[in-house]
Structures are given as structure tokens and as C-alpha cells.
Design an enzyme around this catalytic site. Structure first.
Site, PDB file in Angstrom:
ATOM      1  N   ASP A  50       0.839  -1.206   0.000  1.00 41.72           N
ATOM      2  CA  ASP A  50       0.000   0.000   0.000  1.00 41.72           C
ATOM      3  C   ASP A  50       0.868   1.248   0.000  1.00 41.72           C
ATOM      4  O   ASP A  50       2.019   1.213   0.422  1.00 41.72           O
ATOM      5  CB  ASP A  50      -0.855   0.029   1.272  1.00 41.72           C
ATOM      6  CG  ASP A  50      -1.866  -1.100   1.289  1.00 41.72           C
ATOM      7  OD1 ASP A  50      -2.149  -1.645   0.222  1.00 41.72           O
ATOM      8  OD2 ASP A  50      -2.347  -1.428   2.385  1.00 41.72           O
ATOM      9  N   LYS A  91      -4.448   2.385  -2.191  1.00 39.30           N
ATOM     10  CA  LYS A  91      -4.998   2.533  -0.860  1.00 39.30           C
ATOM     11  C   LYS A  91      -4.357   3.662  -0.080  1.00 39.30           C
ATOM     12  O   LYS A  91      -3.628   3.436   0.882  1.00 39.30           O
ATOM     13  CB  LYS A  91      -4.804   1.245  -0.059  1.00 39.30           C
ATOM     14  CG  LYS A  91      -5.610   0.107  -0.561  1.00 39.30           C
ATOM     15  CD  LYS A  91      -6.543  -0.239   0.519  1.00 39.30           C
ATOM     16  CE  LYS A  91      -7.198  -1.559   0.249  1.00 39.30           C
ATOM     17  NZ  LYS A  91      -7.707  -2.141   1.450  1.00 39.30           N
ATOM     18  N   MET A  99      -7.821   7.260  10.406  1.00 37.20           N
ATOM     19  CA  MET A  99      -8.421   7.967   9.265  1.00 37.20           C
ATOM     20  C   MET A  99      -9.299   9.131   9.734  1.00 37.20           C
ATOM     21  O   MET A  99     -10.475   9.219   9.395  1.00 37.20           O
ATOM     22  CB  MET A  99      -9.231   6.985   8.408  1.00 37.20           C
ATOM     23  CG  MET A  99      -8.335   5.951   7.762  1.00 37.20           C
ATOM     24  SD  MET A  99      -9.218   4.528   7.114  1.00 37.20           S
ATOM     25  CE  MET A  99      -9.529   3.574   8.586  1.00 37.20           C
TER      26      MET A  99
HETATM   27  N1  SAH Z   1      -3.354  -1.118   9.489  1.00 37.63           N
HETATM   28  C1  SAH Z   1      -2.939   0.226   9.828  1.00 37.63           C
HETATM   29  C2  SAH Z   1      -4.072   1.216   9.662  1.00 37.63           C
HETATM   30  C3  SAH Z   1      -4.491   1.383   8.234  1.00 37.63           C
HETATM   31  S1  SAH Z   1      -5.753   2.559   8.048  1.00 37.63           S
HETATM   32  C4  SAH Z   1      -2.379   0.245  11.241  1.00 37.63           C
HETATM   33  O1  SAH Z   1      -2.498  -0.745  11.956  1.00 37.63           O
HETATM   34  O2  SAH Z   1      -1.787   1.259  11.612  1.00 37.63           O
HETATM   35  C5  SAH Z   1      -4.846   3.986   7.612  1.00 37.63           C
HETATM   36  C6  SAH Z   1      -4.765   4.953   8.734  1.00 37.63           C
HETATM   37  O3  SAH Z   1      -3.804   4.535   9.673  1.00 37.63           O
HETATM   38  C7  SAH Z   1      -4.330   6.328   8.337  1.00 37.63           C
HETATM   39  O4  SAH Z   1      -5.388   7.081   7.791  1.00 37.63           O
HETATM   40  C8  SAH Z   1      -3.878   6.891   9.654  1.00 37.63           C
HETATM   41  O5  SAH Z   1      -4.972   7.260  10.435  1.00 37.63           O
HETATM   42  C9  SAH Z   1      -3.261   5.678  10.308  1.00 37.63           C
HETATM   43  N2  SAH Z   1      -1.796   5.635  10.143  1.00 37.63           N
HETATM   44  C10 SAH Z   1      -1.067   4.731   9.474  1.00 37.63           C
HETATM   45  N3  SAH Z   1       0.248   5.006   9.583  1.00 37.63           N
HETATM   46  C11 SAH Z   1       0.357   6.091  10.357  1.00 37.63           C
HETATM   47  C12 SAH Z   1       1.448   6.847  10.852  1.00 37.63           C
HETATM   48  N4  SAH Z   1       2.706   6.533  10.577  1.00 37.63           N
HETATM   49  N5  SAH Z   1       1.180   7.932  11.635  1.00 37.63           N
HETATM   50  C13 SAH Z   1      -0.085   8.252  11.934  1.00 37.63           C
HETATM   51  N6  SAH Z   1      -1.148   7.560  11.488  1.00 37.63           N
HETATM   52  C14 SAH Z   1      -0.947   6.499  10.724  1.00 37.63           C
END
Ligand code: SAH
Length: 497
Positions: A275, A297, A412
């Protein structure tokens, strides 16, 4: 790196999975090469401080070393007796041109620059590879730090920029490479001809050696024997390894947060579907031959259709590929992993999951903050700020969101932050409840905006911010030093509540 999408692309138009290429070579300060010196002649002239160690190194590599030094140091005198391989002969006189006949490698170790330069010129003319101790400008090649698991040898260079740093890197690699790898690599050398004779096709040989590497990593401290060779051959001949899918959590960004299992899965993958949110440096851990495909994504940008991703994953695995589906954070947290797992199961493809550090955990660690501090929080909840259409989900549990003794992490959150906090306050969340946003958690550009349920949306709007972000709300978030200072300022500005 994928190019950013032009602004004119409609926000939600689906895109297709596409193959991405690693950027390829970047400029190299030096070219690491490994010189075979077994049984070859090497010459060292002079006897300055670094000379004796260089002589021992050359001899350890199997060279026949002649040292020309009219006034050798004590250490140099001892060198012939200390050679662990090759041999060392000390001549207590100056070198002369006849001494350079047939020399493969020459080292100048005079105190005097002109003497070094003269020797270097003569040795080069005689066809030798040349090094001059502590005189990089006279060198064809330089010596780096070494990790020795011969026949496995790791060389480390900082091109003279930071020798102590190089030593520290060496110590890290020492710790990472089990001593037993010596025996495994030696076994590989001994078995190479037999394996080559048995498997003519490149793919078969490669499959054999991949199994070999898996076994070495699984049992590094056990010396391999004939039984291992037989077992590995039997496994290889039991048919090609079937395809499989591994859902791997890439963590929030910092590559050091990858698990050992994630690393192994990346090293073993034929194809990696990833992704946008996966940090680019994570892909550096893949095998160089692995195909990498960006399947989209982003939170708001155009994405590949989930059905297309599922179909691609299944068809690759059916053709025998080991597919890694690399997802940011943890694959099982807001990652639509359920649909991917179902698609694999329906197609009879073996599927496993390697967990990763989810964004909330990365952010909490970066803030140094307990999400469940027992004085402040009774519960921890992860919610999404998006429904299928990108709007604030109507069916969130608002009573739970209104409870300040719950630590809420909103994934998100960007589009709906204002509405979400306003509604939580409407439902009874005290407006002064600490709230913060972490952008790019665990990455080099991590940024935090602190505030309260009342003003966080305004603060974020004023400050702006790029990249993935999560929002955290609850009394537990007020417990860090900066957070306390921020809520203090807030209380002073808006009157204590
Ligand atoms: N599976 C991922 C989440 C995916 S949904 C997890 O466990 O983290 C995508 C969302 O994850 C983004 O919109 C944001 O809200 C969050 N996200 C992912 N990486 C991030 C990061 N490095 N810093 C802050 N938020 C993050």
C-alpha cells in the site's frame, strides 16, 4: 517511488495495481570487492605503526607475504610466528625492484611520504594492487572493518569518513550473524558441486538454496551434516513449493519496528503487493529479485479496487508464487485483511498473518505515553473516522466516545475530525479533555499537535500537516510533560473547567 497523482484525477477513481521498480543503484563512495590472495605473493615495505596488523591480515587471507623493513618494530618481528594462514618472511633491509616480481598486492608503510610514493609507483608498475597505510591519496584500495565468519566475510567501509562509526556498525553486524554461519557457509561450499550436478535448471537450484538458507537461519548454531543435504534434496524433489500468501504488518514507518518474522517473509517473497502507506525504506528489506507492486490505498486518494487486489493476490499464489501482502501498521487493524483472507481461503491458498506495530502503538511509543494509565483510563478503543463513503460513521458508539476515562484512537480522522469531536462533546465528553494528533508517527517527519476536544480541530486547521495522522482523545493523553503544559496553557486561556 510512485509519482504523486495529478490534481485533476477524480478523487475516487479506481486505479490498477502496477509494478514498481526499486530506484536501482545510487552512487557508491567506493566499490566493495573481495580479493583472493590464497597462495599469492604480497609485499609490504616499511614498518610504520599500522604495518604489522596489515601483514597479519594479508597472511590470514592466505598470502605469502615478504616484508622489507630495515628497522622492524617488535610487533613486526613477531609477525612471522603469528601468521594463522599463508606465511610471512621478514627481510631486514630496504626493498629493491627485483623484490616486486610476481606481486599481487603491495602495501607501502614508510614513515616518509616520498618513500611511500616511490614504492607505490614501482609496485603499480609491477602490476600489484596497492595500498599505503594512512595515505588514502596513494591507495588503489583501502581496508575496511571486517566481520569474519569465513567463508562468509562482511567488509565495511565509511571511505575513511568515520572509522569509529564503522567499528560500531561492525559490532552490530557481529551480534547479528551467529558464529554457526561459518559451518553453514562452509557446508554450502562443500555441497555446491553436488547440488549443481543434480539440479540443472536455475529455478531448481535457487529453490534448493533458499531452503538451505531457511534451515541455516532456523538452526544457526547446529553444524549441518550429510543428513541435512539429503533432507533438503528430498524436500526440493517433493515438488515445487506451492504458492502462499502472507499478510505482513509493515508497522507505522520506522523500519526498525519490523518483526523478525516480517523480515523473513520479505526475504522469502517472490512478489510484494504493498500500500501507499508502507514506508519506502521497508521495501529495501525485500530480496532484490522480488517483484514489487503498488496496489494503492491511500486514505483519501484513488485506490485499487479491493476485488482487483484479491484477484491478483490469488492468481499470483496459484501460479506458485510466495506473495507478501504488505500493509501499513498491523494488517488486522483497519486494513480490510478479512476480505483478503476470505479470498485466499475460498481459492484454497494457504494464508498466514504476521502482525505489525499498529499506528496507535507507534504514536504512543513516540509520545512515551501509557494509553491505559491506571489513574486516567479504564479502556482503550480504536475507531475509524470514515465509513464506506468517507463520511463520519453514524453507528459509532457515542456513549463510549463521550467517556474521558476511555482512551480513544481515531484512525483515518482527517476529514471528519471536527464533526467527530463536536458530536462527542455534545454527547457529554468534557470539552477540556486532552486530545492530540500525531502525523507520520515513528517517521523522521513525525509531528504532534496538542489540544483539547474543544479546540483540536481549530489547532490542526491552523497548523496544517501532511501525511497519515491519527487522533487520540482521553484523560490519559494529558499525562505527558508537554501535554500537561499544553493543557495548562489551555486552562489559563479559557478558564479552568
Ligand atoms: N493497518 C494500519 C491502519 C491502516 S488505516 C495500522 O495498523 O496502523 C490507515 C490509517 O492509519 C491512516 O489514515 C492513519 O490514520 C493511520 N496511520 C497509518 N500510519 C500512520 C502513521 N505513521 N502515523 C499516523 N497515522 C498512521
Amino acid at each position: 517511488m510512485p509519482a504523486p497523482y495529478p490534481k485533476s484525477v477524480p478523487m475516487r477513481s479506481p486505479r490498477s495495481p502496477r509494478e514498481t521498480r526499486s530506484p536501482g543503484l545510487e552512487p557508491l563512495a567506493v566499490l566493495p570487492v573481495f580479493v583472493t590472495l590464497t597462495g599469492r605473493r604480497a609485499v609490504l615495505a616499511g614498518a610504520n605503526g599500522g604495518a604489522a596488523w596489515k601483514v597479519k591480515l594479508l597472511a590470514a587471507a592466505g598470502a605469502h607475504v615478504d616484508v622489507y623493513a630495515p628497522e622492524p618494530t617488535e610487533e613486526m618481528r613477531a609477525a612471522p610466528g603469528e601468521a594463522v594462514a599463508g606465511r610471512v618472511v621478514l627481510h631486514e633491509r630496504d626493498w629493491n625492484p627485483a623484490d616486486l616480481e610476481g606481486v599481487a598486492f603491495a602495501i607501502a608503510a614508510h614513515e616518509d611520504e616520498a618513500a611511500c610514493a616511490a614504492f607505490v609507483a614501482a609496485a603499480r608498475a609491477a602490476g600489484a594492487i596497492v595500498n599505503a597505510v594512512d595515505r588514502p591519496h596513494l591507495c588503489d584500495v583501502s581496508f575496511g572493518a571486517i566481520v569474519n565468519r569465513s567463508p562468509l566475510v562482511v567488509g565495511i567501509s565509511t571511505e575513511g569518513a568515520a572509522p569509529v562509526f564503522g567499528q560500531t556498525v561492525r559490532a552490530r553486524i557481529e551480534a547479528m550473524l551467529p558464529a554457526g554461519f561459518r559451518a553453514w557457509v562452509a557446508a554450502a561450499r562443500d555441497w555446491r558441486a553436488e547440488v549443481g550436478a543434480r539440479y540443472h535448471a536455475f529455478a531448481e537450484r535457487r529453490a534448493f538454496w533458499e531452503r538451505f538458507a531457511d534451515r541455516a537461519f532456523a538452526e544457526p548454531e547446529r553444524a549441518p551434516g550429510r543428513a541435512d543435504l539429503d533432507a533438503l534434496m528430498a524436500e526440493s524433489e517433493a515438488g515445487p513449493r506451492g504458492g502462499a500468501v502472507t499478510l505482513v504488518g509493515a508497522g507505522p514507518g520506522d523500519a526498525e519496528l519490523l518483526t523478525l518474522k516480517a523480515l523473513r517473509a520479505l526475504r522469502g517473497a517472490d512478489v510484494i503487493l504493498y500500500d501507499d502507506l508502507v514506508a519506502p525504506e521497508i521495501l529495501d528489506y525485500a530480496r532484490r529479485e522480488a517483484r514489487t507492486m503498488l496496489v494503492g490505498k491511500t486514505g483519501h486518494g484513488p485506490s485499487c479496487r479491493q476485488d482487483d487486489i484479491n484477484a491478483l493476490m490469488v492468481s499470483l499464489a496459484k501460479s506458485g508464487k510466495r506473495v507478501v501482502r504488505l500493509k501499513s501498521g498491523d494488517p488486522l487493524v483497519f486494513g480490510r485483511a478479512g476480505e483478503e483472507i476470505d479470498a485466499c481461503r475460498a481459492a484454497g491458498i494457504p494464508v498466514t498473518v504476521v502482525p505489525g506495530v499498529t499506528a496507535a502503538q507507534g504514536a504512543a511509543a513516540a509520545l512515551g505515553l501509557s494509553l491505559t494509565h491506571r489513574d486516567a483510563a479504564r479502556r482503550l478503543q480504536y475507531v475509524t473516522g470514515h465509513d464506506r463513503r468517507g463520511a463520519l460513521p453514524d453507528d459509532l458508539n457515542w456513549a463510549a466516545l463521550a467517556d474521558p476515562t476511555v482512551t480513544t484512537v481515531v484512525y483515518m480522522p482527517k476529514r471528519t475530525l471536527r464533526a467527530l469531536l463536536a458530536r462527542a462533546v455534545e454527547q457529554g465528553l468534557p470539552p477540556g479533555t486532552p486530545a492530540l494528533v500525531v502525523f507520520n508517527a515513528t517517521r523522521a517527519d513525525q509531528a504532534v499537535i496538542r489540544g483539547s476536544a474543544r479546540d483540536l480541530a481549530d489547532r490542526v486547521e491552523a497548523a496544517g500537516g501532511e501525511g497519515p495522522a491519527i487522533v487520540m482523545v482521553g484523560d490519559a493523553l494529558g499525562r505527558d510533560a508537554q501535554g500537561a503544559a499544553a493543557s495548562g496553557r489551555q486552562a489559563a486561556a479559557s478558564g479552568a473547567h
